[in-house]
Design an enzyme around this catalytic site. Structure first.
Site, PDB file in Angstrom:
ATOM      1  N   LYS A 106       0.840  -1.193   0.000  1.00 10.54           N
ATOM      2  CA  LYS A 106       0.000   0.000   0.000  1.00 10.54           C
ATOM      3  C   LYS A 106       0.876   1.244   0.000  1.00 10.54           C
ATOM      4  CE  LYS A 106      -3.907   1.882   2.718  1.00 10.54           C
ATOM      5  NZ  LYS A 106      -4.759   1.605   3.916  1.00 10.54           N
ATOM      6  N   SER A 185      -7.875  -0.966  -0.699  1.00 11.22           N
ATOM      7  CA  SER A 185      -6.671  -1.254  -1.472  1.00 11.22           C
ATOM      8  C   SER A 185      -6.302  -2.724  -1.588  1.00 11.22           C
ATOM      9  CB  SER A 185      -5.491  -0.508  -0.842  1.00 11.22           C
ATOM     10  OG  SER A 185      -5.365  -0.840   0.529  1.00 11.22           O
ATOM     11  N   SER A 205      -9.580  -0.438   7.445  1.00 14.24           N
ATOM     12  CA  SER A 205      -8.933  -0.319   6.139  1.00 14.24           C
ATOM     13  C   SER A 205      -8.153  -1.548   5.699  1.00 14.24           C
ATOM     14  CB  SER A 205      -8.008   0.904   6.110  1.00 14.24           C
ATOM     15  OG  SER A 205      -8.770   2.084   6.199  1.00 14.24           O
TER      16      SER A 205
END
Length: 512
Positions: A106, A185, A205
């Site tokens: 990421k 992501s 996340s």
């Protein structure tokens, strides 16, 4: 935004850095289902090389990423790293199970040889050095394939952001239905553009993107993995962790990432008794005799609830006792978390920016940059969270200190009291609703509360695929006490064994 031609030029350069692997070493297997042990077995037998595997992923990125837009930039050194791994194999000096395995990172994790942008055009520059976790990956022989697109600033910029969009990379798409949202992501792993990805989480996340793309995500216990060199939101909640298509790859990657780091005080609480090899806990039968609390969260909708009913039946069939529970204190957690994060973001982003050789030095300069760059406002125009953080009370403020203390205490109690009251090994909950349609004008659907207790408490959260609502994936999360990461991985792996749910994406342009 001019990204694709540059991206393809980097790819073309990468593909000629090392001569092609011999035809006998070319991979001929199902890349989507292959796990790291299977890949290592093929490389040990001479049927595969790290160069051939890396080329396969690079070629797949070239063919597939135009649909999902998950890869922000490739690492031009990827093939040379793969070549070095093959050389180590020939001389019997392999560094472990990640040696030669392609990993996407990421783009809020510092890599010395590539830009680290957090998706923001303001940070298009090199950091001073590798993040600690990147050093661990390099030491383990992993091939750093490139940087993954992300929700800009990990979705901590605008009041109504759109997940998976960044000013640097544009919009990432959900590979199952392309006009739907990936929640962040992990789309690159879901689309088999890398074997493993490294994500980060403040609240959701890692697990939300994994749940929405039928992958496995592990948000580790706070302090298990170093945050040094990871663009922050809050030192009280941030952590990094692995995302993959199967649990064993997550466990093997966590074994490499975890450990103490003198530069990250949270890791100093890391127990000396903590396992160093998480894969050895992934034995069939982990659910037999386990007690699982099922937190249904009907607010996520009837389709998700139906999948949880099916998951409950699978847990019982595997020999677990399932007790339906409701976690306490959730409304108060929702009231307290956001104000605390505002103060912590201002403190922590200023400290991080001070480590960068160039670029904005503090939050005020980031705000000024966004106001001057129209491309930063092409999806969601606002930066309300930045502005509120700039005006938030300092970390010495008594009101902030009292609020954070209550927030952390209630989050831990919500899990600890529920686990103790019902003598539970873990709490299972839906990770996500089916993905929503991406719409910059509307922003995200924010009804995803299941990650908050573990995220705020600093406890582990592992999500695995649970089923599908039409063509859209839904995950199930296993949460437990702090440092129970090995147990959560074992339970999640056994659930995946008895109730396999993942199917490869079909890249539907829209819902039928």
């Amino acid at each position: 935004m001019g990204r694709r031609p540059v991206f393809l030029a980097i790819l073309a350069a990468a593909l000629v850095l090392v001569p092609a692997a011999p035809a006998a070493a070319s991979p001929r297997f199902d890349l989507d289902s292959a796990d790291i042990p299977a890949l290592q077995a093929r490389m040990a037998s001479g049927r595969l090389t790290a160069i051939a595997l890396t080329r396969t992923y690079l070629d797949r990125i070239h063919r597939i990423d135009g649909k999902v837009n998950a890869v922000l930039a490739l690492n031009p050194a990827a093939l040379s790293q793969a070549s070095a791994s093959d050389a180590r194999r020939r001389t019997h000096h392999l560094r472990g199970p990640l040696d030669g395995i392609p990993v996407l990172v990421k783009d809020n994790v510092d890599t010395r040889d590539q830009w680290t942008t957090a998706g923001s055009r303001a940070l298009r520059s090199y950091p001073a050095k590798d993040a600690t976790l990147i050093t661990r990956l390099r030491d383990a022989g992993a091939v750093i394939l490139g940087k993954a697109n992300l929700s800009e600033w990990a979705n901590f910029r605008a009041a109504k952001p759109t997940s998976g969009w960044s000013g640097v990379g544009g919009q990432t798409n959900n590979p199952y239905v392309l006009d739907h949202n990936p929640c962040g992501s992990s789309a690159g792993v879901a689309a088999s553009l890398a074997q493993v990805a490294i994500g980060s989480e403040t609240d959701g996340s890692i697990v939300c993107p994994a749940g929405m793309t039928a992958t496995v995500g592990h948000k580790p216990s706070l302090g298990l993995v170093s945050r040094t060199g990871v663009v922050p939101i809050s030192a009280e909640q941030d952590t990094a962790g692995p995302i993959a298509r199967n649990v064993v790859d997550v466990a093997l990657t966590l074994s490499v990432l975890q450990g103490r780091d003198p530069a990250d005080p949270a890791t100093l609480t890391y127990p000396r008794t903590q396992p160093t090899d998480y894969a050895k806990f992934l034995r069939p039968g982990a659910l037999r005799g386990a007690r699982i609390g099922l937190w249904r969260l009907p607010v996520l909708g009837p389709a998700t609830d139906a999948i949880m009913t099916s998951a409950r039946n699978s847990l019982v069939k595997a020999g677990a006792t399932v007790v339906e529970v409701t976690l306490p204190y959730q409304a108060r957690l929702g009231e307290l978390e956001f104000p605390a994060l505002l103060t912590e973001f201002h403190r922590d982003i200023d400290a991080y920016l001070a480590t960068r050789p160039t670029g904005p030095r503090n939050l005020a300069e980031l705000i000024a940059y966004n106001r001057a760059d129209p491309l930063e406002r092409t999806c969601f125009a606002g930066q309300e969270l930045f502005e509120q953080a700039l005006a938030a009370p300092p970390p010495t403020d008594p009101g902030y200190l009292a609020g954070r203390a209550e927030l952390s205490d209630l989050a831990r109690r919500s899990l600890d009291e529920t686990l103790a009251a019902h003598h539970l090994d873990a709490i299972a909950s839906p990770t996500n609703p089916p993905a929503w349609k991406t719409d910059c004008a509307v922003g995200d659907n924010d009804v995803i509360p299941s990650s908050t207790p573990a995220a705020v408490a600093g406890y582990p959260d592992v999500t695995v695929p649970a089923g599908f609502a039409g063509p859209l994936p839904v995950g199930i999360s296993f949460m437990g006490a702090r440092w129970s990461d090995a147990r959560m991985l074992a339970l999640a792996a056994d659930f995946s064994r008895v109730a396999p749910a993942r199917i490869p994406p079909r890249y539907l342009p829209a819902l039928p």
